[in-house]
Design an enzyme around this catalytic site. Sequence first.
Site, PDB file in Angstrom:
ATOM      1  CG  LEU A  88      33.009  35.840  32.201  1.00 63.40           C
ATOM      2  CD1 LEU A  88      33.210  35.741  33.421  1.00 63.40           C
ATOM      3  CD2 LEU A  88      31.234  36.017  31.927  1.00 63.40           C
ATOM      4  N   GLY A  89      34.915  40.140  29.515  1.00 61.60           N
ATOM      5  CA  GLY A  89      34.916  41.496  29.621  1.00 61.60           C
ATOM      6  C   GLY A  89      36.514  41.255  29.231  1.00 61.60           C
ATOM      7  CG  ASP A 129      43.711  49.438  43.593  1.00 67.03           C
ATOM      8  OD1 ASP A 129      43.072  50.694  43.139  1.00 67.03           O
ATOM      9  OD2 ASP A 129      43.613  48.929  42.023  1.00 67.03           O
TER      10      ASP A 129
END
Length: 396
Positions: free
Chosen positions: A161-162, A279
Amino acid sequence: LDLLYIYSLGDPILLLFIFILVMIADINECNITPTRCFGICKNLPGKFECRCRLGTFGNPSKPHGCVSLFKVLSKFITKNKIGLSADSGPVLLLVVMGMMLVPRKIEQHKRKILKQKHFKQNRGQLLQQLISQNADIAERMIIPLDELAKATNNFDKSRELGGGGHGTVYKGILSDLHVVAIKKSKITVQKEIDEFINEVAILSQINHKNVVKLFGCCLETEVPLLVYEFISNGTLYHHLHAEGPRSLSWSNRLRIATEIATSLAYLHSWVSIPIIHRDIKSSNILLDDTLASKVSDFGASRYIPTDKTGLTTRVQGTAGYLDPMYFYTGRLTEKSDVYSFGVILVELVTRKKPFPYLCDQGDGLVADFVNLLAEGNLLGMIDQQVLEEGGEEIQE
């Protein structure tokens, strides 16, 4: 190294550059002469695998280390003076089948031992302790490697997907037909393994519609794997900063902001031990097909004991979103997440990226926004689509 020096013509900078390229490149060890494999060599990222050819067994790393099953059988027959009669046929068949199965069993045993070694290195016992309060969760959360290999067609490149600096994400379909995203991180030190286990333990106890659902993890590989629900529509960052004059509608931006705020309130106030994400940023907010938001990536998150007002930790976060007070003092509180959420709000109304932003006075996005807000002069900074759709709600 001598060749590197010749190629660089004595230039130390060029030498260093070439050396780095060589170090990070995946060399096909199977093509290196003299080869260290005397069987079938299969190149893998950063290493190679050597096996005996079909019909042989033994040590493929040594010359003549792989022995033919038929030669061994022939010697066995000669040594034991077995006649090739009808009566000896079943015995010979059993001997042949046994000799063919033994190497396979040895290989399966080796894989089992390696999986157990990785499970121990990846702090599998720690994870079992962290989620041992609910044995059902513990059993369901630890997913075998074989199931993930089947779900991704053995981690085929077409299923990616990445990827990026932190690792690769694959799309897979589990045996229960759940479509999942499998995150294979680039973890190199024990501290990152601990953060990985921390993320699993935290997400296993979170159940909120605007927090990405964790199905489980696999600890039987050199690098542990996380298995999430598959969120199909990219990140908030991707939608806000795509090319073109128009992005998410004003109503969608307001709803997404509300969903993020709701999920943070849940993490800070509604779970048994408060969780600080640490984060929060637009690239960690996933959007599904209906543009509903999902907070993700809990690798840096921390529990905050209810009897403490803060926790002193190593500063961690993303430039542009990082709470300045936390940055200077190392004192982590829920307000650190709230500050990062405020940056996302500014990002939602301006469509400007926080980290590379500098105005004429050299201020960052947040400082510039606050100054213009105080002066009542925000119009030049607000996204044009927001101005058209937001009306009086913008100033409010």
